[in-house]
Design a protein around this motif. Structure first.
Motif, mmCIF file in Angstrom:
data_model
loop_
_atom_site.group_PDB
_atom_site.id
_atom_site.type_symbol
_atom_site.label_atom_id
_atom_site.label_comp_id
_atom_site.label_asym_id
_atom_site.label_seq_id
_atom_site.Cartn_x
_atom_site.Cartn_y
_atom_site.Cartn_z
ATOM 1 N N ALA A 140 13.013 10.976 22.668
ATOM 2 C CA ALA A 140 13.399 9.983 23.659
ATOM 3 C C ALA A 140 13.000 8.586 23.160
ATOM 4 O O ALA A 140 12.044 8.455 22.394
ATOM 5 C CB ALA A 140 12.733 10.292 24.984
ATOM 6 N N PRO A 141 13.674 7.538 23.587
ATOM 7 C CA PRO A 141 13.320 6.179 23.163
ATOM 8 C C PRO A 141 11.861 5.866 23.499
ATOM 9 O O PRO A 141 11.380 6.178 24.578
ATOM 10 C CB PRO A 141 14.271 5.293 23.969
ATOM 11 N N GLY A 142 11.148 5.285 22.540
ATOM 12 C CA GLY A 142 9.755 4.923 22.737
ATOM 13 C C GLY A 142 8.776 6.051 22.520
ATOM 14 O O GLY A 142 7.572 5.841 22.494
ATOM 15 N N GLU A 143 9.260 7.255 22.358
ATOM 16 C CA GLU A 143 8.391 8.403 22.135
ATOM 17 C C GLU A 143 7.847 8.377 20.708
ATOM 18 O O GLU A 143 8.549 8.007 19.783
ATOM 19 C CB GLU A 143 9.184 9.691 22.346
ATOM 20 N N THR A 144 6.594 8.738 20.547
ATOM 21 C CA THR A 144 6.012 8.804 19.211
ATOM 22 C C THR A 144 5.564 10.227 18.919
ATOM 23 O O THR A 144 5.177 10.967 19.818
ATOM 24 C CB THR A 144 4.804 7.855 19.066
ATOM 25 N N LYS A 145 5.653 10.583 17.665
ATOM 26 C CA LYS A 145 5.231 11.910 17.202
ATOM 27 C C LYS A 145 4.502 11.723 15.880
ATOM 28 O O LYS A 145 4.820 10.830 15.109
ATOM 29 C CB LYS A 145 6.434 12.828 16.949
ATOM 30 N N GLU A 146 3.541 12.597 15.629
ATOM 31 C CA GLU A 146 2.872 12.594 14.341
ATOM 32 C C GLU A 146 3.557 13.626 13.460
ATOM 33 O O GLU A 146 3.772 14.762 13.875
ATOM 34 C CB GLU A 146 1.399 12.957 14.499
ATOM 35 N N ILE A 147 3.906 13.207 12.247
ATOM 36 C CA ILE A 147 4.593 14.085 11.301
ATOM 37 C C ILE A 147 3.728 14.211 10.057
ATOM 38 O O ILE A 147 3.308 13.207 9.481
ATOM 39 C CB ILE A 147 5.975 13.509 10.913
ATOM 40 N N ALA A 148 3.456 15.432 9.653
ATOM 41 C CA ALA A 148 2.721 15.683 8.414
ATOM 42 C C ALA A 148 3.721 16.092 7.343
ATOM 43 O O ALA A 148 4.551 16.967 7.568
ATOM 44 C CB ALA A 148 1.690 16.784 8.611
ATOM 45 N N VAL A 149 3.656 15.430 6.201
ATOM 46 C CA VAL A 149 4.554 15.722 5.090
ATOM 47 C C VAL A 149 3.740 16.377 3.989
ATOM 48 O O VAL A 149 2.749 15.830 3.529
ATOM 49 C CB VAL A 149 5.238 14.442 4.559
ATOM 50 N N LYS A 150 4.162 17.555 3.576
ATOM 51 C CA LYS A 150 3.480 18.306 2.518
ATOM 52 C C LYS A 150 4.337 18.239 1.259
ATOM 53 O O LYS A 150 5.485 18.643 1.264
ATOM 54 C CB LYS A 150 3.298 19.750 2.977
ATOM 55 N N VAL A 151 3.773 17.691 0.199
ATOM 56 C CA VAL A 151 4.475 17.599 -1.074
ATOM 57 C C VAL A 151 3.791 18.571 -2.025
ATOM 58 O O VAL A 151 2.643 18.391 -2.383
ATOM 59 C CB VAL A 151 4.419 16.172 -1.647
ATOM 60 N N GLN A 152 4.526 19.590 -2.383
ATOM 61 C CA GLN A 152 3.939 20.628 -3.231
ATOM 62 C C GLN A 152 4.991 21.095 -4.223
ATOM 63 O O GLN A 152 5.992 21.683 -3.841
ATOM 64 C CB GLN A 152 3.481 21.786 -2.351
ATOM 65 N N ASP A 153 4.761 20.775 -5.491
ATOM 66 C CA ASP A 153 5.737 21.131 -6.501
ATOM 67 C C ASP A 153 5.080 21.024 -7.871
ATOM 68 O O ASP A 153 4.199 20.196 -8.075
ATOM 69 C CB ASP A 153 6.927 20.175 -6.421
ATOM 70 N N ALA A 154 5.523 21.821 -8.804
ATOM 71 C CA ALA A 154 5.009 21.750 -10.170
ATOM 72 C C ALA A 154 5.356 20.414 -10.817
ATOM 73 O O ALA A 154 4.712 19.993 -11.770
ATOM 74 C CB ALA A 154 5.576 22.890 -11.002
ATOM 75 N N ARG A 155 6.359 19.716 -10.269
ATOM 76 C CA ARG A 155 6.754 18.421 -10.845
ATOM 77 C C ARG A 155 5.629 17.397 -10.770
ATOM 78 O O ARG A 155 5.603 16.454 -11.538
ATOM 79 C CB ARG A 155 7.987 17.872 -10.143
ATOM 80 N N TRP A 156 4.678 17.560 -9.845
ATOM 81 C CA TRP A 156 3.557 16.629 -9.780
ATOM 82 C C TRP A 156 2.821 16.627 -11.112
ATOM 83 O O TRP A 156 2.366 15.588 -11.571
ATOM 84 C CB TRP A 156 2.599 16.999 -8.644
ATOM 85 N N ASP A 157 2.686 17.779 -11.733
ATOM 86 C CA ASP A 157 2.026 17.838 -13.042
ATOM 87 C C ASP A 157 2.998 17.535 -14.167
ATOM 88 O O ASP A 157 2.660 16.809 -15.104
ATOM 89 C CB ASP A 157 1.398 19.214 -13.263
ATOM 90 N N ILE A 158 4.215 18.048 -14.084
ATOM 91 C CA ILE A 158 5.207 17.843 -15.137
ATOM 92 C C ILE A 158 5.502 16.350 -15.319
ATOM 93 O O ILE A 158 5.582 15.850 -16.434
ATOM 94 C CB ILE A 158 6.511 18.615 -14.834
ATOM 95 N N GLU A 159 5.665 15.644 -14.199
ATOM 96 C CA GLU A 159 5.987 14.218 -14.261
ATOM 97 C C GLU A 159 4.738 13.342 -14.190
ATOM 98 O O GLU A 159 4.825 12.134 -14.003
ATOM 99 C CB GLU A 159 6.959 13.868 -13.142
ATOM 100 N N ARG A 160 3.590 13.974 -14.341
ATOM 101 C CA ARG A 160 2.296 13.284 -14.370
ATOM 102 C C ARG A 160 2.009 12.482 -13.105
ATOM 103 O O ARG A 160 1.328 11.456 -13.140
ATOM 104 C CB ARG A 160 2.192 12.401 -15.607
ATOM 105 N N LEU A 161 2.512 12.947 -11.975
ATOM 106 C CA LEU A 161 2.235 12.274 -10.712
ATOM 107 C C LEU A 161 0.830 12.581 -10.210
ATOM 108 O O LEU A 161 0.289 11.842 -9.391
ATOM 109 C CB LEU A 161 3.263 12.684 -9.659
ATOM 110 N N SER A 162 0.238 13.670 -10.701
ATOM 111 C CA SER A 162 -1.118 14.004 -10.266
ATOM 112 C C SER A 162 -2.119 12.939 -10.704
ATOM 113 O O SER A 162 -3.211 12.846 -10.149
ATOM 114 C CB SER A 162 -1.530 15.382 -10.780
ATOM 115 N N ASP A 163 -1.759 12.118 -11.682
ATOM 116 C CA ASP A 163 -2.632 11.017 -12.099
ATOM 117 C C ASP A 163 -2.798 9.984 -10.991
ATOM 118 O O ASP A 163 -3.717 9.165 -11.028
ATOM 119 C CB ASP A 163 -2.093 10.343 -13.353
ATOM 120 N N LEU A 164 -1.908 9.996 -9.992
ATOM 121 C CA LEU A 164 -2.031 9.064 -8.878
ATOM 122 C C LEU A 164 -3.355 9.250 -8.140
ATOM 123 O O LEU A 164 -3.863 8.334 -7.511
ATOM 124 C CB LEU A 164 -0.876 9.266 -7.885
ATOM 125 N N ALA A 165 -3.909 10.442 -8.217
ATOM 126 C CA ALA A 165 -5.162 10.745 -7.517
ATOM 127 C C ALA A 165 -6.307 9.886 -8.019
ATOM 128 O O ALA A 165 -7.267 9.651 -7.301
ATOM 129 C CB ALA A 165 -5.504 12.216 -7.684
#
Length: 65
Positions: A1-26
């Protein structure tokens, strides 16, 4: 509904984090992530929401809940 807020959790889980060296972001305290979420109403109307914030990785053994 208009004005309604919700909390959304986004889970990113993939081998590409290591393959593309995104784990270095930590180890970079200035790492940020941004994106665009698309939501659709039952009638098919599209709504876009910009998101962004710091990268806060959570490394756990096995699958995350």
């Amino acid at each position: 509904a208009p004005g309604e807020t919700k909390e959304i959790a986004v889970k990113v889980q993939d081998a590409r984090w290591d393959i593309e060296r995104l784990s270095d972001l930590a180890y970079d305290t200035d790492s940020q992530i941004g994106g665009l979420l698309m939501f659709f109403s039952p009638s098919g109307r599209r709504f876009a929401a910009e998101i962004g914030g710091p990268v806060i990785p959570k490394f756990v053994a096995g699958d995350m809940p």
